[in-house]
Design an enzyme around this catalytic site. Structure first.
Site, short mmCIF file in Angstrom:
data_model
loop_
_atom_site.label_atom_id
_atom_site.label_comp_id
_atom_site.label_asym_id
_atom_site.label_seq_id
_atom_site.Cartn_x
_atom_site.Cartn_y
_atom_site.Cartn_z
N LYS A 1 41.41 43.59 40.49
CA LYS A 1 40.08 43.19 40.97
C LYS A 1 39.97 43.40 42.47
O LYS A 1 38.90 43.61 42.99
CB LYS A 1 39.84 41.70 40.69
N LYS B 1 51.19 39.97 48.74
CA LYS B 1 49.92 39.62 49.37
C LYS B 1 50.12 39.12 50.80
O LYS B 1 49.31 39.40 51.68
CB LYS B 1 49.16 38.58 48.55
N LYS C 1 48.76 48.71 39.26
CA LYS C 1 48.01 48.19 38.11
C LYS C 1 46.52 48.13 38.47
O LYS C 1 46.16 48.06 39.65
CB LYS C 1 48.53 46.82 37.71
P1 TYM Z 1 44.16 37.14 37.18
O1 TYM Z 1 42.81 36.54 37.37
O2 TYM Z 1 44.71 38.00 38.24
O3 TYM Z 1 44.19 37.96 35.83
C1 TYM Z 1 43.72 37.40 34.61
C2 TYM Z 1 44.54 37.91 33.45
O4 TYM Z 1 44.50 39.34 33.38
C3 TYM Z 1 45.82 39.87 33.39
N1 TYM Z 1 45.81 41.15 34.11
C4 TYM Z 1 46.22 42.31 33.60
N2 TYM Z 1 46.73 42.64 32.40
C5 TYM Z 1 47.04 43.95 32.18
N3 TYM Z 1 46.85 44.93 33.09
C6 TYM Z 1 46.33 44.65 34.31
N4 TYM Z 1 46.13 45.63 35.18
C7 TYM Z 1 45.99 43.29 34.61
N5 TYM Z 1 45.47 42.66 35.70
C8 TYM Z 1 45.36 41.36 35.38
C9 TYM Z 1 46.66 38.82 34.08
O5 TYM Z 1 48.03 38.94 33.73
C10 TYM Z 1 46.04 37.54 33.58
O6 TYM Z 1 46.55 37.20 32.30
N6 TYM Z 1 47.22 33.31 38.18
C11 TYM Z 1 46.42 33.94 37.15
C12 TYM Z 1 45.39 33.03 36.55
C13 TYM Z 1 45.89 31.70 36.10
C14 TYM Z 1 46.45 31.41 34.84
C15 TYM Z 1 46.74 30.02 34.86
C16 TYM Z 1 46.74 32.18 33.72
C17 TYM Z 1 45.84 30.54 36.81
N7 TYM Z 1 46.35 29.53 36.06
C18 TYM Z 1 47.31 29.38 33.76
C19 TYM Z 1 47.31 31.55 32.63
C20 TYM Z 1 47.60 30.16 32.66
C21 TYM Z 1 45.70 35.13 37.73
O7 TYM Z 1 45.51 35.23 38.92
O8 TYM Z 1 45.21 36.00 36.81
#
Ligand code: TYM
Length: 323
Positions: free
Chosen positions: A209, A111, A206
């Site tokens: 969003k 990023k 992948k």
């Molecule tokens: P975020 O918001 O990017 O994504 C949320 C969850 O979706 C999963 N994910 C995917 N899984 C499979 N294929 C994909 N293409 C895909 N894109 C996203 C992510 O792995 C995630 O589980 N930093 C984290 C959020 C977070 C968090 C936490 C998670 C903040 N604090 C504490 C667990 C525990 C994030 O940006 O996820």
């Protein structure tokens, strides 16, 4: 009961990757474990964002959790910024986090490379420390996430061990604490299938969003015609037919004689069957925003009660004068 935490950022719409990689598994886990699911609004400000949209996106995301089947009689659902301990612990943890660890994070590298150093806020670098505090505050046993979060989970584990080593045990006991480990070292739960759902338009990335083209992802709230059109146009063959609840083998057998077009129709129908009830529930839930806000208020007070215990332990172990 063992404890589970996880969260999604309220940026853009939730897509099939978020669902298959994370949220779908939360639903299965809430029966067996004590679960806390948050909307990580503080993480959503690490890249440029729209202040007019943040609060709406936060409530929408909460409603979608509920529509997907998160059951508030079992799970606590809350907004990260409503529990102040997250940010407080983050500062304390950041003093024990080597910059080198953060510089090595793939998501940060990707990023920040795109935007350039002068345009990237420090929060993008320290983001994994906030994520670690989200997890460690609750003494979590497991964290269900997609594959892309694996490295952040690894950092969380290392940080927990480091803080336990630097401040825990006998040193903490001398300060009047209980001694022993300050933090439980959590483990990731990455699903065997759906851990990395690919973009519809680019078989090497992948589903995300933040990808500029909405054609690259299936949003949970896409209406049938939009969804059908996206599948019709998609080129990737790595798209998993996971949504039916059948095994990979069953799907493969059923579909082996189909041509691409027929297969895509089957896939579209399966997706619509699965997503339609979620969309209906979502509309119902959103017709009463006060209900969602109540759920979030209750979730935040339950979460705060747990988080404050850990936070106080950390202040004590780090030697602070308490009022
Ligand atoms: P975020 O918001 O990017 O994504 C949320 C969850 O979706 C999963 N994910 C995917 N899984 C499979 N294929 C994909 N293409 C895909 N894109 C996203 C992510 O792995 C995630 O589980 N930093 C984290 C959020 C977070 C968090 C936490 C998670 C903040 N604090 C504490 C667990 C525990 C994030 O940006 O996820």
């Amino acid at each position: 009961k063992k404890r589970i935490v996880s969260g999604v950022q309220p940026t853009g719409s939730i897509h099939l990757g978020n669902y298959l990689g994370a949220i779908k598994n939360w639903i299965a886990l809430q029966n067996t474990y004590e679960t806390l699911f948050f909307i990580v609004d503080l993480h959503a400000i690490t890249l440029p964002y729209d202040t007019q949209q943040l609060s709406k996106a936060t409530r929408d995301t909460a409603a979608l959790y509920l529509a997907c089947g998160v059951d508030t009689s079992k799970a606590s659902v809350f907004v990260q910024s409503h529990v102040r301990a997250h940010v407080e612990l983050m500062w304390l943890l950041s003093s024990a986090t080597p910059i080198g660890w953060l510089n090595r994070m793939i998501q940060f590298k990707e990023k920040s490379r795109k935007a350039g150093d002068e345009n990237v806020g420090v929060a993008l670098l320290t983001y994994p420390v906030l994520m670690a505090s989200d997890i460690l505050l609750y003494q979590s046993d497991f964290v269900p996430v997609g594959e892309d979060q694996k490295q952040h989970l690894e950092l969380t584990r290392e940080l927990a061990e480091r803080v336990n080593y630097l401040f825990g045990g006998r040193k903490w006991k001398k300060l009047g604490g209980r001694g022993g480990a300050i933090f439980k070292v959590p483990e990731p739960l990455i699903p065997p299938a759906g851990a990395r759902v690919m973009s519809l338009t680019d078989g090497f990335s992948k589903m995300s969003k933040s990808a500029p083209s909405d054609q690259s992802r299936i949003n949970l709230l896409d209406p049938k015609d939009v969804l059908a059109n996206k599948i019709k146009r998609c080129k990737t063959d790595s798209f998993p037919g996971l949504i039916t609840g059948k095994t990979k083998q069953e799907v493969a057998e059923e579909c082996q004689d189909m041509n691409w077009g027929t297969f895509k129709n089957v896939l579209t129908d399966a997706l619509v069957d699965h997503l339609h009830p979620i969309q209906v529930r979502y509309e119902e839930i959103m017709s009463d925003p006060a209900y969602v806000d109540n759920v979030l208020a209750e979730g935040a007070s339950k979460a705060s009660a747990i988080a404050d215990i850990t936070l106080n332990d950390v202040y004590q172990a780090m030697g602070f004068l308490r009022r």
